[in-house]
Design a protein around this motif. Structure first.
Motif: not given
Length: 78
Positions: A54-78
């Protein structure tokens, strides 16, 4: 004189385990320390993995953790 309230979230996440397995923009924003509108824009732009229902976004907790891990590991996040 009226005191200004500091611009802080009403709730703070101290552990990933405090989040539900499936998060909305507000809950994801608590973890990422971002405004829910910014989280929704990140999902629209493909920066965060998410599903729109609908008009709402939903995220899996594991995907959010994966995003944060990429930020701190120095990988490029688009």
């Amino acid at each position: 004189m009226m005191q200004r309230r500091p611009n802080k979230p009403r709730r703070v996440i101290h552990s990933v385990d405090e989040l539900p397995v499936l998060c909305d923009c507000a809950e994801a924003g608590l973890l990422l320390r971002r405004n829910p509108e910014v989280v929704a824009k990140m999902a629209r732009d493909g920066v965060l993995k998410g599903a729109k229902q609908g008009q709402s976004w939903y995220f899996r907790r594991d995907d959010l953790v994966e995003y944060m891990d990429k930020l701190f590991c120095g990988e490029v996040v688009q």
